[in-house]
Structures are given as structure tokens and as C-alpha cells.
Design an enzyme around this catalytic site. Structure first.
Site, PDB file in Angstrom:
ATOM      1  CG  HIS A   1       4.214  -1.805   1.983  1.00 22.34           C
ATOM      2  ND1 HIS A   1       2.888  -2.157   2.051  1.00 22.34           N
ATOM      3  CD2 HIS A   1       4.829  -2.483   2.978  1.00 22.34           C
ATOM      4  CE1 HIS A   1       2.705  -3.011   3.046  1.00 22.34           C
ATOM      5  NE2 HIS A   1       3.872  -3.230   3.623  1.00 22.34           N
TER       6      HIS A   1
ATOM      7  CE  LYS B   1       1.328  -0.234  10.341  1.00 23.39           C
ATOM      8  NZ  LYS B   1       0.881  -1.230  11.357  1.00 23.39           N
TER       9      LYS B   1
ATOM     10  CG  HIS C   1      -0.268  -0.271   2.526  1.00 23.90           C
ATOM     11  ND1 HIS C   1       0.639   0.605   3.086  1.00 23.90           N
ATOM     12  CD2 HIS C   1      -0.350  -1.327   3.390  1.00 23.90           C
ATOM     13  CE1 HIS C   1       1.060   0.127   4.244  1.00 23.90           C
ATOM     14  NE2 HIS C   1       0.483  -1.054   4.443  1.00 23.90           N
TER      15      HIS C   1
END
Length: 341
Positions: free
Chosen positions: A44, A160, A41
């Protein structure tokens, strides 16, 4: 014309393909690797773009796509984890990758599950490690293996997964891997939800509830920024206690309360208030429909992932994990106590 626009990304399904490709790059520029489990997504893609910027047009950017069974525990979503290789190749190419190494499980573990593995140690037993026993051992084992196979100059990982990033950095330092580990800031969807492959599992109602994770983190950041503003005013107004008392005597309750707050402001600390600001948002989301089911909220030292005391000064990570419906999500933000946000 950019490298991504000039040609399609090369697919490398075997270690032999990877070895041949890297041999052909031996005398060329810097190599960077972005390790993923696929279902690429925008988060990335940002890692790939950061890797491309790091190595330049003459460098080599390699993306790995491998759903690692070692880091999935009993009852977790290995079987339903999305596998979208064709789309992943397009995403990687558009972001600037040169090749995608997408091996099978047998290719990575030809003798079955490895008997010798990397152990995450004490940092791997708290927070995510407590909830998912063995997860970080499996993650570090495959990262170590992929670092050996790809021999990069730099490896890029998203912030994250803060605990994962901290453990990879620790492994690289403790075991003398000759690679630079680069953390890339979290990419968020509109509304603040951290991008994750698992977001695809959320229904519209679940997605609305899940937004509480980022709202809680941002509320904590706002609370810390307010504390820093009070600290700055306290330094600029050394006579604040006397002013607060005078305002109280005059009946100026609101101004007196503000002056008292400035007078009590300390040069650092306030971790408990920051935690409380985040928890208030999460407690409210627990009553949503569907509810947010909190796993943990932790304000930790980024080097050890142990909780910081209320008078903490310096860097910290505020991390949260929760379930919404059947989907478990994590998020975090870095905070600095004792300095402007």
C-alpha cells in the site's frame, strides 16, 4: 522537507469532512486516490508513493480505508479482517498521503446495503469471480461510490489483484468515469511472497509452503524466457534442421537435441509449456506439510481473463490462487509471448 515529514496526515471519518477538504482543494493541483481496506503494508505504501510522484508536491493524495462488507461472501473473513487504523495513519503519512478517508459502514451505506449495484459482467464470473460469487459486484460498487465521493484525477491500484484492476479499468471505460486508472507493480516480501494483509494469518510453516505461489510464477517466466532465447537462435541459424541431422549422425546426442529444439522453435506460442512449468512447482507444494491446496492456475488474456491458446502471441497474465491452512492467497505475473521478457 517533504510533505509527509512536515505534518501528520488528516483523518476524515465522514463524507462531510471529505467534502470540506476537497472543496478547499478545488483550485489546487491534481488529486490522486489510493483505495484500501486498511491493514496497510509496504504494498500500500508503494501505491501512495506512486500517487505522490504522479501528482507532485502541490498535488493531493487521499487514501481511503474501508472494509467493504459487500465484497465478502458467506464464510469469508469479514469479522477477522485486520483493522489497524492508527498504524494505517502512520503508514499513509510516511508514504506521502495528505489525508485518510476512513468512514464507517453506515457512513458509506446510510440506507443499508444498496439495492442498485454495479455488475461485473462476464469477466467477473471467472477465476476469482467463480470462487467468490458476487465479490466483484461488491468491489465495483464501492469503487464507483468512492470515485464519486473523492472525484480524483487518478486512482492507483496494485497489479497483485490483476482481475480487480482489469474490471475497474473496464468499468471506468464503459461508464465514462473521468479518472485515470494507474496500475502499480506487485510488491513482494523477501523470498518472493506477494505482500498482502492476509499474510499475517500465516504460521511460519504455512509461509514456507506459500512461497510456492511466487516460485511457480517465476518458473513459468523462466520457461518463457528460455523459449524466447530458442526463437532468437532459430532466427539466427536458418539451417538448424540440417545441422541437427548432421549432429545426430555423428552421435552428438546432447548437441543434436539442442539443435532439434532450435529447429522446432516457433516465433510465438508455447503457452502450454509455460503453464506446465508453473503447475510442476504447485504440484510439488501440494505434498508439503502443510500442503498447498490449489484453487486455480490460469494463463489469461488481460482484457477478458479468458484462457489463451498454446499459440498465443502478445500480452497475458499468469494468475494463481490457493489455500495454505485457512488462508487463501492470490498472485500473478504479466507475461509477453513473442517478445523478450
Amino acid at each position: 522537507m517533504s510533505r509527509a515529514a512536515a505534518r501528520a496526515v488528516d483523518l476524515l471519518p465522514t463524507r462531510a469532512d471529505l467534502h470540506r477538504t476537497l472543496q478547499g482543494r478545488a483550485a489546487a493541483g491534481t488529486t490522486a486516490v489510493v483505495m484500501t481496506m486498511g491493514a496497510l503494508h509496504e504494498g500500500h505504501a508503494e501505491l501512495v508513493r506512486a500517487a505522490r510522484a504522479h501528482v507532485g508536491e502541490e498535488g493531493f493524495v487521499l487514501v481511503t480505508v474501508f472494509v467493504n462488507p459487500l465484497q465478502f461472501g458467506a464464510g469469508e473473513d469479514l469479522d477477522r479482517y485486520p483493522r489497524t487504523l492508527d498504524a494505517d495513519l502512520r503508514t499513509a503519512a510516511a508514504a506521502g498521503a495528505d489525508a485518510v478517508f476512513a468512514p464507517s459502514v453506515d457512513e458509506v451505506y446510510p440506507g443499508g446495503e444498496p439495492q442498485v449495484r454495479i455488475t461485473a459482467g462476464p469477466m467477473g464470473e471467472v477465476l476469482e469471480g467463480r470462487t467468490r460469487p458476487g465479490h466483484f459486484d461488491g468491489m465495483l460498487t464501492v469503487v464507483a461510490k468512492l470515485l464519486h465521493l473523492t472525484s480524483p484525477d487518478a486512482a492507483f491500484f496494485g497489479q497483485k489483484d490483476a482481475q480487480q484492476l482489469a474490471l475497474i479499468r473496464r468499468m471506468v471505460r464503459d461508464l465514462n468515469f473521468p479518472v485515470e486508472v494507474v496500475g502499480v507493480p506487485t510488491v513482494r516480501e523477501e523470498g518472493g511472497l506477494a505482500r498482502s494483509s492476509r499474510n499475517a494469518y500465516l504460521s511460519p510453516a504455512e509461509r514456507t509452503t506459500a512461497l510456492a505461489l511466487s516460485r511457480a510464477l517465476f518458473a513459468a517466466g523462466d520457461r518463457l524466457a528460455a523459449q524466447h532465447a530458442l526463437h532468437a537462435r532459430a532466427e539466427a541459424v536458418p539451417a538448424a534442421p540440417a545441422r541437427a541431422a548432421a549432429l545426430s549422425a555423428m552421435g552428438e546426442a546432447r548437441a543434436a537435441a539442442d539443435a532439434h529444439a532450435v529447429a522446432r522453435a516457433a516465433p510465438a506460442g508455447g503457452a502450454d509449456a509455460v503453464r506446465a512449468a508453473a503447475r510442476a512447482v504447485l504440484d510439488e507444494a501440494a505434498g508439503a506439510r502443510p500442503p498447498l491446496v490449489l484453487d486455480y492456475l490460469a494463463l489469461v488474456d488481460p482484457g477478458t481473463f479468458t484462457e489463451v491458446p498454446d499459440d498465443h502471441a502478445g500480452e497475458a497474465v499468469l494468475a494463481v490462487a490457493a489455500k495454505v491452512g485457512g488462508t487463501r492467497l492470490i498472485d500473478n505475473i504479466p507475461l509477453t509471448f513473442g517478445a523478450p521478457q
